[in-house]
Design a protein around this motif. Structure first.
Motif, PDB file in Angstrom:
ATOM      1  N   TYR A   1      34.607  41.337  43.404  1.00 15.08           N
ATOM      2  CA  TYR A   1      35.113  41.150  44.853  1.00 15.08           C
ATOM      3  C   TYR A   1      33.995  41.634  45.852  1.00 15.08           C
ATOM      4  CZ  TYR A   1      39.576  40.106  42.833  1.00 15.08           C
ATOM      5  OH  TYR A   1      40.318  39.384  42.251  1.00 15.08           O
ATOM      6  N   LYS A   2      33.106  40.683  46.340  1.00 15.09           N
ATOM      7  CA  LYS A   2      31.893  40.956  47.043  1.00 15.09           C
ATOM      8  C   LYS A   2      31.895  41.622  48.440  1.00 15.09           C
ATOM      9  CE  LYS A   2      28.731  38.156  44.164  1.00 15.09           C
ATOM     10  NZ  LYS A   2      29.237  36.987  43.661  1.00 15.09           N
ATOM     11  N   ARG A   3      33.171  41.117  48.942  1.00 15.06           N
ATOM     12  CA  ARG A   3      33.174  41.395  50.628  1.00 15.06           C
ATOM     13  C   ARG A   3      33.659  42.824  50.698  1.00 15.06           C
ATOM     14  NH1 ARG A   3      32.733  37.197  54.152  1.00 15.06           N
ATOM     15  NH2 ARG A   3      31.826  35.553  53.309  1.00 15.06           N
ATOM     16  N   ILE A   4      33.047  43.385  51.750  1.00 12.43           N
ATOM     17  CA  ILE A   4      33.566  44.743  52.018  1.00 12.43           C
ATOM     18  C   ILE A   4      35.058  44.911  52.673  1.00 12.43           C
ATOM     19  CG2 ILE A   4      32.751  44.958  54.387  1.00 12.43           C
ATOM     20  CD1 ILE A   4      32.644  47.919  52.344  1.00 12.43           C
ATOM     21  N   GLY A   5      35.591  43.843  53.015  1.00  7.03           N
ATOM     22  CA  GLY A   5      36.965  43.931  53.897  1.00  7.03           C
ATOM     23  C   GLY A   5      37.900  43.063  52.858  1.00  7.03           C
ATOM     24  N   GLU A   6      39.215  43.542  53.208  1.00  7.15           N
ATOM     25  CA  GLU A   6      40.226  43.092  52.385  1.00  7.15           C
ATOM     26  C   GLU A   6      40.459  41.570  52.965  1.00  7.15           C
ATOM     27  OE1 GLU A   6      43.384  45.910  52.936  1.00  7.15           O
ATOM     28  OE2 GLU A   6      42.293  47.312  51.755  1.00  7.15           O
ATOM     29  N   GLY A   7      41.017  40.696  52.006  1.00  9.96           N
ATOM     30  CA  GLY A   7      41.002  39.535  51.963  1.00  9.96           C
ATOM     31  C   GLY A   7      39.487  38.546  51.895  1.00  9.96           C
ATOM     32  N   ASP A   8      38.579  39.349  51.467  1.00  5.90           N
ATOM     33  CA  ASP A   8      37.215  38.577  51.307  1.00  5.90           C
ATOM     34  C   ASP A   8      36.602  38.489  52.778  1.00  5.90           C
ATOM     35  OD1 ASP A   8      37.172  38.771  48.505  1.00  5.90           O
ATOM     36  OD2 ASP A   8      38.316  36.961  48.359  1.00  5.90           O
ATOM     37  N   THR A   9      36.680  39.712  53.572  1.00  6.88           N
ATOM     38  CA  THR A   9      36.100  39.465  54.994  1.00  6.88           C
ATOM     39  C   THR A   9      35.042  40.506  55.057  1.00  6.88           C
ATOM     40  OG1 THR A   9      37.808  40.828  55.771  1.00  6.88           O
ATOM     41  CG2 THR A   9      38.281  38.403  55.817  1.00  6.88           C
ATOM     42  N   GLY A  10      34.102  40.306  56.263  1.00  4.34           N
ATOM     43  CA  GLY A  10      33.174  41.184  56.348  1.00  4.34           C
ATOM     44  C   GLY A  10      31.746  41.019  55.439  1.00  4.34           C
ATOM     45  N   LEU A  11      31.204  41.896  55.696  1.00  5.10           N
ATOM     46  CA  LEU A  11      29.730  41.842  54.956  1.00  5.10           C
ATOM     47  C   LEU A  11      29.884  41.964  53.556  1.00  5.10           C
ATOM     48  CD1 LEU A  11      27.825  44.473  57.365  1.00  5.10           C
ATOM     49  CD2 LEU A  11      27.571  42.014  57.394  1.00  5.10           C
TER      50      LEU A  11
ATOM     51  N   GLY B   1      27.438  45.086  47.077  1.00  4.74           N
ATOM     52  CA  GLY B   1      27.162  45.146  45.643  1.00  4.74           C
ATOM     53  C   GLY B   1      28.124  44.602  44.837  1.00  4.74           C
ATOM     54  N   GLY B   2      29.462  44.845  45.340  1.00  6.10           N
ATOM     55  CA  GLY B   2      30.834  44.725  44.794  1.00  6.10           C
ATOM     56  C   GLY B   2      31.859  45.737  44.766  1.00  6.10           C
ATOM     57  N   MET B   3      32.932  45.332  45.131  1.00  4.69           N
ATOM     58  CA  MET B   3      34.088  46.360  45.599  1.00  4.69           C
ATOM     59  C   MET B   3      35.173  46.469  44.362  1.00  4.69           C
ATOM     60  SD  MET B   3      33.114  47.546  48.416  1.00  4.69           S
ATOM     61  CE  MET B   3      34.557  48.366  49.221  1.00  4.69           C
ATOM     62  N   GLY B   4      34.902  45.763  43.685  1.00  4.31           N
ATOM     63  CA  GLY B   4      35.829  45.862  42.444  1.00  4.31           C
ATOM     64  C   GLY B   4      35.872  44.528  41.337  1.00  4.31           C
ATOM     65  N   SER B   5      36.437  44.728  40.237  1.00  4.84           N
ATOM     66  CA  SER B   5      36.476  43.837  39.388  1.00  4.84           C
ATOM     67  C   SER B   5      37.892  43.807  38.552  1.00  4.84           C
ATOM     68  CB  SER B   5      34.997  43.641  38.380  1.00  4.84           C
ATOM     69  OG  SER B   5      34.991  44.866  37.740  1.00  4.84           O
ATOM     70  N   VAL B   6      37.833  42.731  37.894  1.00  3.48           N
ATOM     71  CA  VAL B   6      39.157  42.333  37.006  1.00  3.48           C
ATOM     72  C   VAL B   6      38.702  41.474  35.609  1.00  3.48           C
ATOM     73  CG1 VAL B   6      40.763  42.722  38.531  1.00  3.48           C
ATOM     74  CG2 VAL B   6      40.169  40.254  37.976  1.00  3.48           C
ATOM     75  N   SER B   7      39.055  41.723  34.647  1.00  2.00           N
ATOM     76  CA  SER B   7      38.859  41.019  33.536  1.00  2.00           C
ATOM     77  C   SER B   7      39.918  41.185  32.512  1.00  2.00           C
ATOM     78  CB  SER B   7      37.582  41.552  32.835  1.00  2.00           C
ATOM     79  OG  SER B   7      37.521  40.844  31.280  1.00  2.00           O
ATOM     80  N   PRO B   8      40.630  40.132  31.920  1.00  2.00           N
ATOM     81  CA  PRO B   8      40.308  38.748  32.181  1.00  2.00           C
ATOM     82  C   PRO B   8      40.591  37.945  33.323  1.00  2.00           C
ATOM     83  CG  PRO B   8      42.332  38.676  30.680  1.00  2.00           C
ATOM     84  CD  PRO B   8      41.830  39.983  31.189  1.00  2.00           C
ATOM     85  N   VAL B   9      40.027  36.616  33.662  1.00  2.00           N
ATOM     86  CA  VAL B   9      40.290  36.112  34.812  1.00  2.00           C
ATOM     87  C   VAL B   9      41.443  34.921  34.328  1.00  2.00           C
ATOM     88  CG1 VAL B   9      39.386  34.495  36.463  1.00  2.00           C
ATOM     89  CG2 VAL B   9      38.070  36.416  35.663  1.00  2.00           C
ATOM     90  N   CYS B  10      42.520  34.822  35.231  1.00  2.00           N
ATOM     91  CA  CYS B  10      43.695  34.027  34.836  1.00  2.00           C
ATOM     92  C   CYS B  10      43.138  32.527  34.638  1.00  2.00           C
ATOM     93  CB  CYS B  10      44.845  34.181  35.478  1.00  2.00           C
ATOM     94  SG  CYS B  10      44.632  34.048  37.151  1.00  2.00           S
TER      95      CYS B  10
END
Ligand code: AMP
Ligand code: GLY
Length: 440
Positions: free
Chosen positions: A222-232, A235-244
């Motif tokens: 999740y690259k964007r700073i804001g919720e809903g993938d908004t804003g600048l 480096g990355g704000m979180g991740s999940v694995s696996p990907v459905c």
């Protein structure tokens, strides 16, 4: 296999996750991390060396009987650390995990990577590369494309070198600034202009010895700073694995259309590549049968951050053993056992990030450890012995559970036990995937 001392280069959450996994191995005697962070010293010994100081790293490795050097970030690889170790006879017993400088060009030059993909018929967006003398042709090429327009500085630009513009005149203005006014310094002396791909992004990870390979768990960040993938971009704000949506059919396409031809292409170019390949993918809906097709957005020659923080906790196999197989060219005999549970990682950042941010705030994390893993990124120990913030991305938590909602729930419970002045995190990591699962 024998027990050995290992030196890991880097200082991010990625390196803490790698250090955690390396230190669990029975094959790991002493683990050193250079320079490490305020958390990596739980897994080994931090060493005050810069990742760009190849001679210093070599001296340390020799004097501490290091047999395996694992390179976390791209900069020393693009700078040629693997070639440096290969060129010195006294270092020949030290195996390096990370490609040669040639191999690192896959990340170091977008133009090189695109030409490589074209040569090996690897699916990617249609493109052309232009330099300063070719502005008129570049404008014509932009006119031939449809909005939005994707401009990429050829060289390393700290993750900022990609611009996506809706308006063709804005695109031309930005292109001019990149080519003629060195908007991204030398990195934009050449610019790749490419077709916009519409789809959903994810990351695939490969460990290769240059011949054989194993595919590590995939992840989404999740690259964007804001919720809903908004804003600048960050480096990355979180991740999940696996990907459905990356089911067996999709991952088999990734393997046959992308991973195999990538490794064959490296061999064809006689490039020495022992290390990780991180393939940034766009899953694009096929207009004919509605299935998802993978296209390469970019190569990186290292693991992702914060993808590593959800990928490594899912690897059950001994990581040191796998890396030794990679170094010896026997990865076809390595085994990879993956935890079927879902990992969710939430990054916590300093106030102001990704613009200028505060440092030195005291971190409190009583009882936070219960339920998962804490990986540090920008932390340090103050003179008074307090754990303090020392970077934009400060630390993250990773939780594993049987489903994504359960893993997220655990991760956010841990997040809420960690605090410092101005701490921020996105609350919606993984929510897009949960919505996709509901829509199905
Ligand atoms: P990169 O540095 O190449 O990963 O690009 C940064 C971001 O720009 C990617 O993560 C994508 O979100 C986006 N991007 C890059 N290339 C394309 C493309 N051809 N089509 C759509 N989005 C793109
Ligand atoms: N999370 C993206 C990267 O490591 O480049």
């Amino acid at each position: 296999n024998i027990v050995m001392n290992i030196l890991l280069l880097g200082s991010g959450g990625r390196e803490h996750a790698m250090a955690y996994k390396l230190s669990q191995s029975e094959l790991c005697d002493q683990l050193y991390i250079a320079p490490g962070n305020g958390g990596t010293n739980e897994c080994g010994v931090n060493v005050n060396l810069k990742v760009s100081d190849f001679a210093g790293i070599a001296d340390f490795a020799l004097s501490h009987n290091v047999k395996l050097l694992v390179v976390g970030p791209e900069a020393p690889l693009v700078g040629g650390i693997a070639d440096y170790f290969a060129s010195r006879a006294d270092l020949c017993e030290i195996a390096v995990i990370g490609p040669s400088k040639d191999g690192a060009m896959l990340e170091g030059s977008k133009d090189y990577a695109k030409a490589f993909m074209l040569e090996n018929k690897i699916p990617t967006a249609r493109y052309r590369t232009f330099s300063a003398g070719e502005l008129d042709e570049a404008y014509l090429f932009l006119d031939s494309l449809q909005s939005p327009y994707v401009l990429k500085a050829d060289g390393l630009a700290a993750g900022k070198g990609v611009l996506i513009l809706d308006d063709v005149d804005d695109a031309k203005r930005e292109l001019r600034a990149m080519l003629l006014d060195a908007k991204f310094g030398d990195a934009s002396a050449k610019v790749v202009i490419e077709e916009y791909l519409s789809g959903i992004e994810m990351s695939a990870f490969v460990l290769t010895d240059g011949h054989s390979y194993v595919m590590l768990p995939e992840a989404k960040d999740y690259k964007r700073i804001g919720e809903g993938d908004t804003g600048l971009n960050t480096g990355g704000m979180g991740s999940v694995s696996p990907v459905c949506f990356a089911d067996d059919v999709f991952m088999e396409k990734v393997r046959t259309r992308i991973v195999k031809p990538t490794i064959q292409g490296l061999r064809h170019r006689k490039i020495k590549y022992c290390g990780f390949i991180f393939i940034g993918l766009m899953a694009v809906k096929n207009a004919v049968d509605g299935s998802l097709d993978p296209y390469v957005i970019e190569y990186n020659v290292r693991m992702g951050d914060p993808e590593s923080e959800s990928v490594f906790p899912r690897i059950k196999s001994d990581l040191v053993s796998l890396l030794c197989h990679a170094a010896e060219g026997t990865l076809d005999r390595g085994s990879l056992i993956i935890d079927s549970r879902t990992a969710a990682c939430v990054m916590m950042v300093a106030s102001g990030y990704p613009e200028s941010y505060r440092k030195g705030d005291v971190i409190s994390m009583a009882n936070a450890r219960q339920g998962g893993l804490i990986f540090h990124a920008g932390t340090a120990l103050s003179k008074e012995g307090n754990l303090v913030t020392a970077g934009g991305r400060v630390m993250c938590v990773t939780a594993l559970d049987n489903s994504l909602p359960e893993a997220l729930n655990k991760a956010y419970q841990m997040v809420d036990k960690i605090s410092w002045d101005g701490k921020y995190q996105r609350r919606d990591i993984g929510q897009d995937l949960l919505r996709m699962q509901l829509d199905k």
